[in-house]
Design a protein around this motif. Structure first.
Motif, short mmCIF file in Angstrom:
data_model
loop_
_atom_site.label_atom_id
_atom_site.label_comp_id
_atom_site.label_asym_id
_atom_site.label_seq_id
_atom_site.Cartn_x
_atom_site.Cartn_y
_atom_site.Cartn_z
N THR A 117 17.02 42.77 24.84
CA THR A 117 15.91 43.72 24.96
C THR A 117 16.22 44.64 26.12
O THR A 117 16.39 44.20 27.25
CB THR A 117 14.58 42.99 25.17
N LEU A 118 16.30 45.93 25.85
CA LEU A 118 16.89 46.88 26.78
C LEU A 118 16.01 47.17 28.00
O LEU A 118 16.51 47.36 29.10
CB LEU A 118 17.23 48.19 26.06
N ASN A 119 14.70 47.22 27.83
CA ASN A 119 13.85 47.62 28.95
C ASN A 119 12.46 47.02 28.79
O ASN A 119 12.17 46.34 27.81
CB ASN A 119 13.78 49.16 29.05
N ASP A 120 11.60 47.28 29.78
CA ASP A 120 10.27 46.68 29.78
C ASP A 120 9.40 47.16 28.62
O ASP A 120 8.39 46.54 28.29
CB ASP A 120 9.54 46.99 31.10
N GLY A 121 9.76 48.28 28.00
CA GLY A 121 9.00 48.79 26.86
C GLY A 121 9.36 48.11 25.56
O GLY A 121 8.77 48.41 24.52
N ALA A 122 10.32 47.20 25.60
CA ALA A 122 10.68 46.42 24.41
C ALA A 122 9.94 45.10 24.47
O ALA A 122 10.20 44.28 25.36
CB ALA A 122 12.19 46.20 24.37
N ASN A 123 9.03 44.87 23.54
CA ASN A 123 8.21 43.66 23.55
C ASN A 123 8.21 42.99 22.18
O ASN A 123 7.19 42.95 21.48
CB ASN A 123 6.78 43.99 23.99
N PRO A 124 9.36 42.46 21.78
CA PRO A 124 9.43 41.81 20.47
C PRO A 124 8.70 40.48 20.45
O PRO A 124 8.45 39.87 21.50
CB PRO A 124 10.94 41.60 20.29
N LYS A 125 8.36 40.04 19.26
CA LYS A 125 7.87 38.69 19.04
C LYS A 125 9.04 37.90 18.47
O LYS A 125 9.48 38.12 17.35
CB LYS A 125 6.67 38.71 18.09
N ILE A 126 9.55 36.97 19.27
CA ILE A 126 10.77 36.21 18.95
C ILE A 126 10.36 34.78 18.66
O ILE A 126 10.02 34.02 19.57
CB ILE A 126 11.76 36.28 20.14
N ARG A 127 10.36 34.39 17.39
CA ARG A 127 9.84 33.08 17.03
C ARG A 127 10.69 32.43 15.95
O ARG A 127 11.15 33.08 15.01
CB ARG A 127 8.39 33.21 16.53
N TYR A 128 10.87 31.13 16.08
CA TYR A 128 11.53 30.32 15.06
C TYR A 128 12.94 30.83 14.73
O TYR A 128 13.33 30.89 13.57
CB TYR A 128 10.68 30.26 13.79
N ASN A 129 13.69 31.21 15.76
CA ASN A 129 15.08 31.58 15.56
C ASN A 129 16.00 30.48 16.08
O ASN A 129 15.64 29.76 17.03
CB ASN A 129 15.39 32.89 16.31
N THR A 130 17.16 30.35 15.49
CA THR A 130 18.22 29.49 16.02
C THR A 130 19.30 30.41 16.57
O THR A 130 19.89 31.21 15.84
CB THR A 130 18.78 28.57 14.94
N TYR B 286 13.97 42.88 32.54
CA TYR B 286 13.67 41.90 33.58
C TYR B 286 12.25 41.34 33.51
O TYR B 286 12.07 40.14 33.50
CB TYR B 286 13.95 42.48 34.98
N HIS B 287 11.24 42.19 33.47
CA HIS B 287 9.88 41.68 33.60
C HIS B 287 9.16 41.61 32.26
O HIS B 287 8.58 40.60 31.91
CB HIS B 287 9.10 42.56 34.59
N HIS B 288 9.13 42.70 31.53
CA HIS B 288 8.40 42.77 30.27
C HIS B 288 6.93 42.42 30.53
O HIS B 288 6.45 42.49 31.65
CB HIS B 288 9.03 41.86 29.22
N SER B 289 6.21 42.04 29.50
CA SER B 289 4.79 41.73 29.66
C SER B 289 4.42 40.61 28.71
O SER B 289 5.26 40.11 27.95
CB SER B 289 3.94 42.98 29.35
N ALA B 290 3.14 40.23 28.76
CA ALA B 290 2.67 39.17 27.86
C ALA B 290 2.75 39.58 26.40
O ALA B 290 2.61 38.74 25.51
CB ALA B 290 1.25 38.78 28.23
#
Length: 267
Positions: free
Chosen positions: A73-86, A100-104
């Motif tokens: 994820t390149l920057n704080d504006g990238a907020n993916p939902k990452i679930r159930y991956n291997t 680095y920080h991102h958000s909730a």
């Protein structure tokens, strides 16, 4: 090496599902939007998924043996939902939160992150938990610590498709009490039904209606327009742009799970 699949910020909401991608600089590159990337095999690229910005749904993917990062994820504006991956045996980090920080708004739950060059790099403010982060070479966590619901144990892969042994701790460690990783999260919501309407529209506003399961809501082009409720029918109004409009409609529940999409083109 080719460029991979790139979805730029001007693209309509896109779904990539049941696809195998290899040999690219980024298997998938995303800018903006709430795209769905699910049930894919992303292997042998530089990065598995590179999220520049937006809030894509990254669910139930097998992201393995890429020379760089599994998910970047390149920057704080990238907020993916990452679930159930291997995410296994990638050369750099399994998950690299480059902002680095991102958000909730960034969600990292119910994943297996193992045997990568590094495990999980930054992203401490993300909504997170129930991940198995184990046996990564340089670190399991850097810039953040494990959530109380995380575990660090051998997932006990049994075959090249990453199925888990019956007694693996990861079989019952997810937030819903089920399996972590690509084969987890087997709660499947039914697709909503879209009532028939004319796809040739003269007005800027289009009224849509249909039916759905109880305790689900409706999202259109990645935006939840109806919160989950007990009703079996739904209706919503959509603003149209001039020209061709692709509408992607799916059901969503209070836990963030979603159905397969119903897509229609309106002009």
């Amino acid at each position: 090496q080719w460029g991979g699949i790139e979805i730029k910020s001007t693209a309509s909401v896109t779904v990539i599902r049941h696809t195998q991608i290899s040999g690219a600089s980024n298997c998938i590159y995303l800018e903006g939007g709430a795209h769905e990337i699910s049930h894919n095999i992303l292997q042998g690229c530089t990065n598995g998924i590179n999220v520049n910005s937006g809030s894509p749904l990254l669910d139930n993917n097998l992201i393995v043996e890429n020379s760089g990062n599994g998910i970047y994820t390149l920057n704080d504006g990238a907020n993916p939902k990452i679930r159930y991956n291997t995410i296994d045996q990638n050369g750099a980090a399994g998950i690299h939160a480059g902002g680095y920080h991102h958000s909730a708004a960034m969600v990292v739950q119910n994943n297996i992150i193992t045997r990568n060059g590094g495990g999980w790099y930054y992203g401490t403010n993300a909504t997170r938990g129930n991940n198995n982060v184990w046996n990564n070479v340089s670190y399991n966590y850097s810039g953040l610590s494990a959530a109380t619901s995380d575990l660090s144990s051998d997932p006990e892969y049994t075959d090249p498709e990453y199925h888990l042994a019956d007694l693996s701790p990861s079989k019952t460690a997810s937030s819903d009490g089920g399996e972590l990783g690509i084969y987890g999260g087997d709660i499947v919501l039914a697709q909503p039904v879209l009532n028939p309407f004319s796809t040739l529209v003269a007005e800027q506003l289009l009224s849509l209606s249909g039916s759905k399961e109880a305790n689900t809501g409706i999202a259109i082009n990645g935006v939840v327009v109806i919160q989950a409720d007990e009703l079996l029918n739904w209706s919503s109004t959509v603003s149209l742009q001039q020209g061709v409009n692709l509408l992607t409609i799916y059901a969503v529940n209070a836990d963030g799970r979603r159905s397969d999409s119903v897509s229609v083109t309106v002009t």
